[in-house]
Design a protein around this motif. Sequence first.
Motif, PDB file in Angstrom:
ATOM      1  N   PRO A 113      52.333   2.047  33.903  1.00  9.57           N
ATOM      2  CA  PRO A 113      53.194   3.140  32.961  1.00  9.57           C
ATOM      3  C   PRO A 113      54.559   3.037  33.853  1.00  9.57           C
ATOM      4  O   PRO A 113      54.720   3.473  34.938  1.00  9.57           O
ATOM      5  CB  PRO A 113      52.263   4.502  33.312  1.00  9.57           C
ATOM      6  N   GLY A 114      55.498   2.817  32.898  1.00 14.72           N
ATOM      7  CA  GLY A 114      57.095   3.238  33.267  1.00 14.72           C
ATOM      8  C   GLY A 114      57.666   1.954  34.142  1.00 14.72           C
ATOM      9  O   GLY A 114      58.699   1.680  34.273  1.00 14.72           O
ATOM     10  N   LYS A 115      56.653   0.941  34.494  1.00 18.69           N
ATOM     11  CA  LYS A 115      57.107  -0.183  35.265  1.00 18.69           C
ATOM     12  C   LYS A 115      57.032  -1.490  34.389  1.00 18.69           C
ATOM     13  O   LYS A 115      55.935  -1.686  33.764  1.00 18.69           O
ATOM     14  CB  LYS A 115      56.219  -0.434  36.559  1.00 18.69           C
ATOM     15  N   TYR A 116      58.051  -2.319  34.306  1.00 15.22           N
ATOM     16  CA  TYR A 116      58.144  -3.385  33.345  1.00 15.22           C
ATOM     17  C   TYR A 116      58.717  -4.497  34.290  1.00 15.22           C
ATOM     18  O   TYR A 116      59.440  -4.561  35.153  1.00 15.22           O
ATOM     19  CB  TYR A 116      59.054  -3.145  32.340  1.00 15.22           C
ATOM     20  N   LYS A 117      58.593  -5.761  33.675  1.00 16.89           N
ATOM     21  CA  LYS A 117      59.256  -7.043  33.786  1.00 16.89           C
ATOM     22  C   LYS A 117      60.055  -7.322  32.731  1.00 16.89           C
ATOM     23  O   LYS A 117      59.932  -7.354  31.561  1.00 16.89           O
ATOM     24  CB  LYS A 117      58.345  -8.188  34.090  1.00 16.89           C
ATOM     25  N   LEU A 135      61.873  -3.480  36.160  1.00 18.93           N
ATOM     26  CA  LEU A 135      62.545  -2.374  35.541  1.00 18.93           C
ATOM     27  C   LEU A 135      61.947  -1.110  35.470  1.00 18.93           C
ATOM     28  O   LEU A 135      60.425  -1.200  35.405  1.00 18.93           O
ATOM     29  CB  LEU A 135      62.717  -2.832  33.875  1.00 18.93           C
ATOM     30  N   TRP A 136      62.378  -0.002  36.096  1.00 22.92           N
ATOM     31  CA  TRP A 136      61.606   1.213  36.256  1.00 22.92           C
ATOM     32  C   TRP A 136      62.238   2.220  34.959  1.00 22.92           C
ATOM     33  O   TRP A 136      63.556   2.660  35.271  1.00 22.92           O
ATOM     34  CB  TRP A 136      61.758   1.586  37.587  1.00 22.92           C
ATOM     35  N   TYR A 137      61.321   2.620  34.295  1.00 21.18           N
ATOM     36  CA  TYR A 137      61.822   3.771  33.198  1.00 21.18           C
ATOM     37  C   TYR A 137      61.303   4.896  33.776  1.00 21.18           C
ATOM     38  O   TYR A 137      60.125   5.288  34.170  1.00 21.18           O
ATOM     39  CB  TYR A 137      61.098   3.267  31.982  1.00 21.18           C
ATOM     40  N   ARG A 138      62.363   5.804  34.267  1.00 20.59           N
ATOM     41  CA  ARG A 138      62.054   6.849  35.014  1.00 20.59           C
ATOM     42  C   ARG A 138      61.814   8.394  34.238  1.00 20.59           C
ATOM     43  O   ARG A 138      61.493   9.243  34.773  1.00 20.59           O
ATOM     44  CB  ARG A 138      63.315   7.211  35.950  1.00 20.59           C
ATOM     45  N   GLY A 139      61.913   8.069  32.875  1.00 23.44           N
ATOM     46  CA  GLY A 139      61.671   9.152  32.080  1.00 23.44           C
ATOM     47  C   GLY A 139      62.956   9.559  31.122  1.00 23.44           C
ATOM     48  O   GLY A 139      63.958   9.092  31.159  1.00 23.44           O
ATOM     49  N   THR A 140      62.567  10.380  30.175  1.00 26.58           N
ATOM     50  CA  THR A 140      63.564  10.969  29.144  1.00 26.58           C
ATOM     51  C   THR A 140      63.521  12.508  29.508  1.00 26.58           C
ATOM     52  O   THR A 140      62.570  12.983  29.484  1.00 26.58           O
ATOM     53  CB  THR A 140      63.213  10.448  27.946  1.00 26.58           C
ATOM     54  N   ALA A 151      67.773   9.145  28.810  1.00 29.58           N
ATOM     55  CA  ALA A 151      66.770   8.352  29.775  1.00 29.58           C
ATOM     56  C   ALA A 151      67.237   7.702  31.068  1.00 29.58           C
ATOM     57  O   ALA A 151      68.549   7.303  31.293  1.00 29.58           O
ATOM     58  CB  ALA A 151      66.317   7.158  28.719  1.00 29.58           C
ATOM     59  N   GLY A 152      66.342   7.702  32.026  1.00 28.00           N
ATOM     60  CA  GLY A 152      66.918   7.175  33.137  1.00 28.00           C
ATOM     61  C   GLY A 152      66.212   5.709  33.425  1.00 28.00           C
ATOM     62  O   GLY A 152      65.063   5.581  33.306  1.00 28.00           O
ATOM     63  N   PHE A 153      66.765   4.811  34.053  1.00 31.12           N
ATOM     64  CA  PHE A 153      66.391   3.490  34.595  1.00 31.12           C
ATOM     65  C   PHE A 153      66.932   3.100  35.825  1.00 31.12           C
ATOM     66  O   PHE A 153      67.984   3.258  35.945  1.00 31.12           O
ATOM     67  CB  PHE A 153      66.919   2.424  33.370  1.00 31.12           C
ATOM     68  N   GLN A 154      65.988   2.142  36.204  1.00 31.63           N
ATOM     69  CA  GLN A 154      66.414   1.469  37.813  1.00 31.63           C
ATOM     70  C   GLN A 154      66.175  -0.103  37.506  1.00 31.63           C
ATOM     71  O   GLN A 154      64.730  -0.207  37.116  1.00 31.63           O
ATOM     72  CB  GLN A 154      65.813   1.926  38.846  1.00 31.63           C
ATOM     73  N   LEU A 155      66.981  -0.718  37.603  1.00 31.83           N
ATOM     74  CA  LEU A 155      66.690  -2.301  37.588  1.00 31.83           C
ATOM     75  C   LEU A 155      66.822  -3.033  38.787  1.00 31.83           C
ATOM     76  O   LEU A 155      68.037  -2.896  39.413  1.00 31.83           O
ATOM     77  CB  LEU A 155      67.581  -3.065  36.435  1.00 31.83           C
ATOM     78  N   THR A 156      66.003  -3.747  39.470  1.00 35.30           N
ATOM     79  CA  THR A 156      66.173  -4.650  40.714  1.00 35.30           C
ATOM     80  C   THR A 156      65.662  -5.926  40.475  1.00 35.30           C
ATOM     81  O   THR A 156      64.820  -6.486  39.633  1.00 35.30           O
ATOM     82  CB  THR A 156      65.261  -3.753  41.916  1.00 35.30           C
ATOM     83  N   GLY A 157      66.403  -6.924  41.304  1.00 29.09           N
ATOM     84  CA  GLY A 157      66.150  -8.211  41.249  1.00 29.09           C
ATOM     85  C   GLY A 157      66.890  -9.082  42.078  1.00 29.09           C
ATOM     86  O   GLY A 157      67.424  -8.566  42.999  1.00 29.09           O
ATOM     87  N   GLU A 158      66.951 -10.393  42.102  1.00 29.39           N
ATOM     88  CA  GLU A 158      67.343 -11.291  42.990  1.00 29.39           C
ATOM     89  C   GLU A 158      67.945 -12.451  42.188  1.00 29.39           C
ATOM     90  O   GLU A 158      67.482 -13.049  41.453  1.00 29.39           O
ATOM     91  CB  GLU A 158      66.691 -11.584  44.117  1.00 29.39           C
ATOM     92  N   LEU A 159      69.281 -12.930  42.543  1.00 30.35           N
ATOM     93  CA  LEU A 159      69.901 -14.150  41.839  1.00 30.35           C
ATOM     94  C   LEU A 159      70.173 -15.073  42.796  1.00 30.35           C
ATOM     95  O   LEU A 159      70.367 -14.576  44.166  1.00 30.35           O
ATOM     96  CB  LEU A 159      71.120 -13.593  41.308  1.00 30.35           C
ATOM     97  N   LYS A 160      70.480 -16.531  42.762  1.00 29.18           N
ATOM     98  CA  LYS A 160      70.986 -17.434  43.561  1.00 29.18           C
ATOM     99  C   LYS A 160      72.328 -17.548  43.232  1.00 29.18           C
ATOM    100  O   LYS A 160      72.479 -18.282  42.152  1.00 29.18           O
ATOM    101  CB  LYS A 160      69.864 -18.668  43.724  1.00 29.18           C
TER     102      LYS A 160
END
Length: 191
Positions: A113-117, A135-140, A151-160
């Motif tokens: 719930p609220g967590k996605y790729k 991706l974390w959907y933090r709610g509306t 609506a609030g979101f947080q996106l995290t990841g890594e690139l080269k």
Amino acid sequence: MKKITILLAIIAIQTTVFAQTTWKNDKMHSHLQFTITHLAINDVDGVFKDFDVTVTTTKPDFSDAVFNLTANVASVNTGVDMRDNHLKTAEFFDVTTYPTITFTSTAITKVSPGKYKLTGKFTLHGVTKTITMDLWYRGTVVNPQSKANDAGFQLTGELKRSDFNLGSKFGPPMLSDEVEIKAVGEFAEAK
């Protein structure tokens, strides 16, 4: 007459439930950050100050959302003017030739719930690669000032960096190949 009224009510409910909504990032409450390691001992952070993100969805949990980002590369800011000016040259971002970074999502997969790729096409320095981030959907909520949905979101990841031919003269340990990405923001429902 009663049947027509009921049919119209059902159509109205279906249209409301399945209507596509569009959300745009609130620039005052959104942040696009990257972190790179310098000399293998210290992290250096930077941001892109000028970027736009649009999200479209038909579901209230954003499980079918499509994200589109465009960032103005010349807005890069690490807090040090000399470094920022160097990052804008052909040795790194080459803002004259490649003025924007773009990301368009192609798939979203629910993890919990609220967590996605979130998977999509990321274009940087003239190179496009498929990447997947968390991706974390933090709610509306209803914004008390605008009275609109936010609506609030947080996106995290890594690139080269090497995947995008970025700063190839400055390999490890001078600069890590891995670059952490973190984007946070509030998105207002477009009317």
